[in-house]
Design a protein around this motif. Structure first.
Motif, PDB file in Angstrom:
ATOM      1  N   GLU A   1       0.830  -1.209   0.000  1.00 55.78           N
ATOM      2  CA  GLU A   1       0.000   0.000   0.000  1.00 55.78           C
ATOM      3  C   GLU A   1       0.863   1.257   0.000  1.00 55.78           C
ATOM      4  O   GLU A   1       0.512   2.266  -0.625  1.00 55.78           O
ATOM      5  CB  GLU A   1      -0.928  -0.005   1.218  1.00 55.78           C
ATOM      6  CG  GLU A   1      -1.975  -1.098   1.188  1.00 55.78           C
ATOM      7  CD  GLU A   1      -2.625  -1.355   2.539  1.00 55.78           C
ATOM      8  OE1 GLU A   1      -3.663  -2.047   2.573  1.00 55.78           O
ATOM      9  OE2 GLU A   1      -2.089  -0.879   3.569  1.00 55.78           O
TER      10      GLU A   1
ATOM     11  N   VAL B   1      -7.881  -3.124  -4.132  1.00 51.63           N
ATOM     12  CA  VAL B   1      -7.381  -2.005  -3.356  1.00 51.63           C
ATOM     13  C   VAL B   1      -8.325  -0.831  -3.580  1.00 51.63           C
ATOM     14  O   VAL B   1      -8.710  -0.523  -4.708  1.00 51.63           O
ATOM     15  CB  VAL B   1      -5.934  -1.625  -3.737  1.00 51.63           C
ATOM     16  CG1 VAL B   1      -5.815  -1.184  -5.183  1.00 51.63           C
ATOM     17  CG2 VAL B   1      -5.396  -0.547  -2.801  1.00 51.63           C
TER      18      VAL B   1
ATOM     19  N   ASN C   1      -1.797   2.466   5.598  1.00 47.19           N
ATOM     20  CA  ASN C   1      -1.201   2.241   4.280  1.00 47.19           C
ATOM     21  C   ASN C   1       0.149   1.528   4.362  1.00 47.19           C
ATOM     22  O   ASN C   1       1.124   1.923   3.710  1.00 47.19           O
ATOM     23  CB  ASN C   1      -1.029   3.570   3.535  1.00 47.19           C
ATOM     24  CG  ASN C   1      -2.321   4.362   3.430  1.00 47.19           C
ATOM     25  OD1 ASN C   1      -3.419   3.803   3.460  1.00 47.19           O
ATOM     26  ND2 ASN C   1      -2.211   5.664   3.288  1.00 47.19           N
TER      27      ASN C   1
END
Length: 504
Positions: free
Chosen positions: A277, A326, A316
């Motif tokens: 992320e 996502v 994240n």
């Protein structure tokens, strides 16, 4: 970004309209900045046409926004004050707005400075520890007024560490206000407004700069409130002006949305599985800044897999695995105006059947809500429609039973616990004191962001849907005709999303 608050605006403010062409307004109200003063031939506390000709044209205070536009905003605010004054019975008024302070992450290491947007909206001055004072002029009726800035004194020692300051000469020349003084002179200047006949407009209940408030304003407010003086909040009046955008503001918002759309598309294109992320966060941040954005509008949500069901997930820091979606909610700030876009995609490039079912359901609701963004309809109206339409879609895919006995709105809110959208402008959740029940008008910009969220521990949902969270969000300009989707360049149709993911 997901909205949270709804408030109201006074009926007197709602009735005000200032119409006519811009040039006529300038002539009618004499709002030209008083006396064009030459800019100092040195660096100021913010970009100027002299030091940054690639960013600002002559006469601009901030990119795209001239001294005249800022003066017009101040004049409109005083016109609102004039309207409110009819019920107060007072003729003298002082309006005070504070800048933000500098915030520190530790000891003497500051965060990047970001100005109070209400203060910025009225003068364009981008330095901390400053005060804007607008006040009536003896012998002249509203909306005539004087605009005065109080700014930090120039200090060679501090400027060595913190960078240049504009000083009083730079503040007047750049912003076009009538006068400017060093901050130390504010207390004495303020004394002329202590009489009972003067109404003070100041946000005493929620000061944005605690030190300026306690040192200068709180003692003055205490004196005013002990007598028959009136202290009125000014925040909602400024927000009322801000929620209808000028043509220049709209162009800045179009650019912010364009940058975000391109950055989001580039982030999609670079996605592989598995992916961190934090990589997607960094990629988006880079792509925004490389295209001219000043900074990100807010910490983005980059939520893989079941984390997409945490509405404001901003850690994240996890891996998004093969087969997971996502959810990316991000935006940038461009010359003081922001964007806010959300897309959801499979990191391996292909939606599974359950993912595509929920995605298409969300997209269908999203597009139906977009079509309702027309004058006369409110965000509350669109929200009610969204809940009803989502309920039917959830029944169609089997998340809800066809003969659901519970309150359908209450049930749907389990799977979409946030509003359909919010106002957008200088802030992400712009003008929060403006109710979402008022009718949309041309010049407003809103977000439309339906979502479906099914946590992995939701045993009432079919197993194939558990752990999936989807949101699709666009920025929308309200016009007299069809709504304009400012973020239309960012792919959202399912085949388009898969195509960009598989281009490499």
């Amino acid at each position: 970004m997901i909205p949270q608050t709804v408030r109201n605006i006074s009926s007197a403010v709602k009735t005000l309209r200032i119409q006519g062409c811009t040039n006529c307004l300038y002539k009618r109200f004499s709002i030209m900045p008083s006396g064009q003063k030459s800019l100092p031939t040195r660096y100021l506390g913010q970009p100027s046409p002299f030091t940054h000709p690639h960013l600002l044209k002559t006469g601009e205070v901030t990119p795209g926004l001239t001294q005249i536009e800022y003066a017009l905003r101040r004049h409109k605010l005083l016109s609102l004050i004039q309207k409110e004054a009819e019920t107060l019975g007072s003729s003298d008024h002082a309006i005070i707005l504070l800048s933000h302070p500098t915030y520190y992450m530790t000891n003497d290491i500051p965060f990047s400075f970001h100005q109070n947007t209400n203060f910025l909206y009225l003068c364009g001055f981008q330095e901390p520890d400053s005060i804007l004072l607008l006040h009536t002029i003896p012998g002249m009726s509203l909306p005539s007024h004087k605009a005065v800035l109080f700014v930090p004194r120039r200090n060679e020692s501090r400027e060595l560490w913190d960078g240049p300051r504009s000083g009083v000469d730079g503040a007047v020349a750049l912003t076009g206000v009538d006068e400017a003084y060093n901050m130390a002179e504010f207390r004495q200047y303020l004394q002329q407004f202590k009489d009972e006949g003067c109404t003070l407009w100041y946000d005493n209940e929620s000061p944005v700069h605690s030190v300026l408030h306690s040192d200068y304003l709180q003692p003055f407010v205490d004196i005013k409130t002990k007598s028959k003086n009136v202290v009125k909040p000014v925040r909602v009046l400024v927000q009322y002006l801000r929620h209808i955008k000028s043509d220049t503001e709209i162009e800045l918002m179009k650019m912010a949305a364009k940058i975000t759309s391109e950055a989001m598309s580039s982030t999609m294109f670079s996605t592989t599985s598995p992916v961190n992320e934090s990589y997607l966060y960094a990629k988006f941040d880079f792509e925004c800044r490389a295209r001219g954005a000043d900074l990100l509008a807010y910490p983005p949500v980059v939520a893989g897999g079941n984390r997409s069901n945490i509405l404001h997930y901003v850690k994240n820091n996890q891996l998004v695995q093969d087969g997971e979606l996502v959810l990316f909610d991000g935006g940038c700030e461009y010359s003081g105006y922001v964007s806010d876009v959300t897309r959801t995609w499979p990191v391996n490039g292909r939606f599974t059947t359950p993912q595509s079912e929920l995605y298409q359901a969300t997209l269908d609701v999203h597009k139906s809500c977009l079509s309702l963004c027309t004058p006369g309809i409110s965000l509350e109206n669109i929200y009610a429609f969204m809940l009803n339409h989502l309920g039917q879609k959830l029944k169609d895919v089997g998340v809800l039973q066809e003969k659901c006995k519970d309150d359908i709105y209450k049930t749907v809110r389990r799977y979409c616990p946030h509003h359909v959208g919010h106002y957008l402008g200088m802030d992400v959740h712009d003008t929060p004191d403006i109710s979402r029940s008022i009718a949309l008008q041309p010049g407003m910009v809103v977000t439309i962001e339906p979502g479906i969220y099914i946590p992995e521990n939701d045993t009432s949902a079919p197993p194939r849907f558990r752990g999936i969270g989807i949101r699709i969000e666009d920025d929308v300009l309200i016009t007299d005709e069809e709504p304009v989707i400012l973020s239309a360049d960012c792919p959202k149709e399912l085949p388009e999303v898969e195509k960009i993911l598989n281009c490499h």
